[in-house]
Write an enzyme that holds these catalytic residues in place. Structure first.
Site, PDB file in Angstrom:
ATOM      1  N   GLU A   1      37.466  55.908  49.827  1.00  0.00           N
ATOM      2  CA  GLU A   1      36.350  56.742  49.400  1.00  0.00           C
ATOM      3  C   GLU A   1      35.478  57.079  50.609  1.00  0.00           C
ATOM      4  O   GLU A   1      34.598  56.286  50.984  1.00  0.00           O
ATOM      5  CB  GLU A   1      35.503  56.006  48.367  1.00  0.00           C
ATOM      6  CG  GLU A   1      36.252  55.636  47.118  1.00  0.00           C
ATOM      7  CD  GLU A   1      35.317  55.509  45.931  1.00  0.00           C
ATOM      8  OE1 GLU A   1      35.474  56.278  44.983  1.00  0.00           O
ATOM      9  OE2 GLU A   1      34.401  54.674  45.977  1.00  0.00           O
TER      10      GLU A   1
ATOM     11  N   GLU B   1      28.422  52.045  47.567  1.00  0.00           N
ATOM     12  CA  GLU B   1      27.016  51.842  47.166  1.00  0.00           C
ATOM     13  C   GLU B   1      26.645  50.364  47.259  1.00  0.00           C
ATOM     14  O   GLU B   1      25.515  50.017  47.595  1.00  0.00           O
ATOM     15  CB  GLU B   1      26.795  52.413  45.753  1.00  0.00           C
ATOM     16  CG  GLU B   1      26.764  53.942  45.783  1.00  0.00           C
ATOM     17  CD  GLU B   1      27.272  54.625  44.528  1.00  0.00           C
ATOM     18  OE1 GLU B   1      27.344  53.985  43.472  1.00  0.00           O
ATOM     19  OE2 GLU B   1      27.609  55.827  44.629  1.00  0.00           O
TER      20      GLU B   1
ATOM     21  N   GLY C   1      29.618  61.632  45.424  1.00  0.00           N
ATOM     22  CA  GLY C   1      28.468  62.215  44.731  1.00  0.00           C
ATOM     23  C   GLY C   1      27.860  63.413  45.443  1.00  0.00           C
ATOM     24  O   GLY C   1      26.761  63.840  45.113  1.00  0.00           O
TER      25      GLY C   1
ATOM     26  N   HIS D   1      32.444  48.677  46.571  1.00  0.00           N
ATOM     27  CA  HIS D   1      32.099  50.105  46.499  1.00  0.00           C
ATOM     28  C   HIS D   1      31.071  50.426  47.583  1.00  0.00           C
ATOM     29  O   HIS D   1      30.224  49.590  47.909  1.00  0.00           O
ATOM     30  CB  HIS D   1      31.530  50.431  45.115  1.00  0.00           C
ATOM     31  CG  HIS D   1      31.369  51.899  44.883  1.00  0.00           C
ATOM     32  ND1 HIS D   1      30.279  52.592  45.340  1.00  0.00           N
ATOM     33  CD2 HIS D   1      32.171  52.811  44.282  1.00  0.00           C
ATOM     34  CE1 HIS D   1      30.413  53.866  45.020  1.00  0.00           C
ATOM     35  NE2 HIS D   1      31.548  54.026  44.376  1.00  0.00           N
TER      36      HIS D   1
ATOM     37  N   SER E   1      34.013  62.882  44.899  1.00  0.00           N
ATOM     38  CA  SER E   1      33.885  64.205  44.284  1.00  0.00           C
ATOM     39  C   SER E   1      35.206  64.739  43.733  1.00  0.00           C
ATOM     40  O   SER E   1      35.509  65.923  43.858  1.00  0.00           O
ATOM     41  CB  SER E   1      33.246  65.196  45.262  1.00  0.00           C
ATOM     42  OG  SER E   1      31.923  64.776  45.577  1.00  0.00           O
TER      43      SER E   1
HETATM   44  C1  PEP Z   1      32.538  56.824  43.066  1.00  0.00           C
HETATM   45  O1  PEP Z   1      31.519  56.470  42.540  1.00  0.00           O
HETATM   46  O2  PEP Z   1      33.394  55.978  43.352  1.00  0.00           O
HETATM   47  C2  PEP Z   1      32.747  58.253  43.335  1.00  0.00           C
HETATM   48  C3  PEP Z   1      33.827  58.608  43.980  1.00  0.00           C
HETATM   49  O3  PEP Z   1      31.777  59.120  42.898  1.00  0.00           O
HETATM   50  P1  PEP Z   1      31.911  60.732  42.770  1.00  0.00           P
HETATM   51  O4  PEP Z   1      33.234  61.011  42.102  1.00  0.00           O
HETATM   52  O5  PEP Z   1      30.746  61.135  41.929  1.00  0.00           O
HETATM   53  O6  PEP Z   1      31.871  61.287  44.148  1.00  0.00           O
END
Ligand code: PEP
Length: 236
Positions: free
Chosen positions: A160, A92, A166, A90, A196
């Protein structure tokens, strides 16, 4: 079509069990659904969702089975809990905890070897997109996985874009489609979109030909919002 909820560092065991009881009763349409609670809440989620079709995934796993790796958990430990799969790489983890293309491959192989499904995450940052490097970044990240992981039906990618996570800024359906097509040209596996995703954009995003589902962060923390996303994606 798979909808996965990434809870990040939200919901301890009690809250997780409450959420999962709610999800059991909710109308989630016809998509496959998984939730990814924090480690300490995995057992509660597995127990509460037993006898349902909803799967429970971890948020990462180490490449060794045991050892001096403080703060990590391993694939056999996740399996022992009844966990079905895990997220890997991910953004993060990549940005805040030093995850690299190499460790993503190590973690993916360890999870697959133990029979876990893997959702491996890739995506460009805002500055990489602005510099016109999106395709090169995706080719590098997905290419590392394609080169390091043997062919399997248990591997899924999540595209992503980091700038969309976020932030409330969602990739347009066309941007998502273009990025997914690049990912699939390197590695032909299902690709989820993340960044999002909300009840009001889930249907349009998931209707793109190369979008095979969604990885949902913030909007997966509320049963009604998550269930609505699942229902909306079911129409695609
Ligand atoms: C995620 O944490 O993988 C993500 C896509 O977060 P969000 O939907 O809040 O953007």
């Amino acid at each position: 079509m798979l909808i996965a909820g990434n809870w990040k560092m939200f919901k301890g065991p009690e809250e997780a069990a409450d959420f999962c009881r709610g999800l059991r009763e909710a109308d989630i349409g016809t998509v496959d659904v998984v939730v990814c609670p924090p480690y300490v809440s995995l057992a509660a989620a597995v127990q509460t969702l037993s006898m349902t079709e909803i799967g429970v995934f971890g948020q990462s796993c180490h490449w060794e089975e045991t050892g001096a790796f403080t703060g990590e958990v391993s694939a056999p430990m996740l399996r022992e809990l009844g966990v079905y799969g895990t997220l890997v790489g991910h953004s993060e983890r990549r940005q805040l905890f030093g995850e690299t293309d190499e460790t993503v491959v190590l973690r993916t192989n360890a999870a697959l070897a133990r029979g876990l499904q893997v959702i491996a995450c890739v995506g460009e940052t805002a500055s990489e997109r602005e510099a016109g490097q999106t395709e090169a970044v995706l080719r590098r990240q997905v290419g590392a996985i394609a080169a390091g992981v043997a062919e399997t039906d248990d591997l899924i990618l999540a595209y992503e874009p980091v700038w969309a996570i976020g932030t409330g800024k969602t990739a347009t359906p066309e941007m998502a489609q273009e990025a997914h097509a690049i990912c699939k040209s390197v590695l032909d596996v299902p690709v989820l979109y993340g960044g999002s995703v909300k009840p009001d954009n889930a249907a349009e995003l998931s209707s793109q030909p190369d979008v095979d589902g969604a990885l949902v962060g913030g909007a997966s923390l509320d049963v009604e919002s998550f269930a609505t996303i699942c229902r909306e994606a079911s129409h695609s």
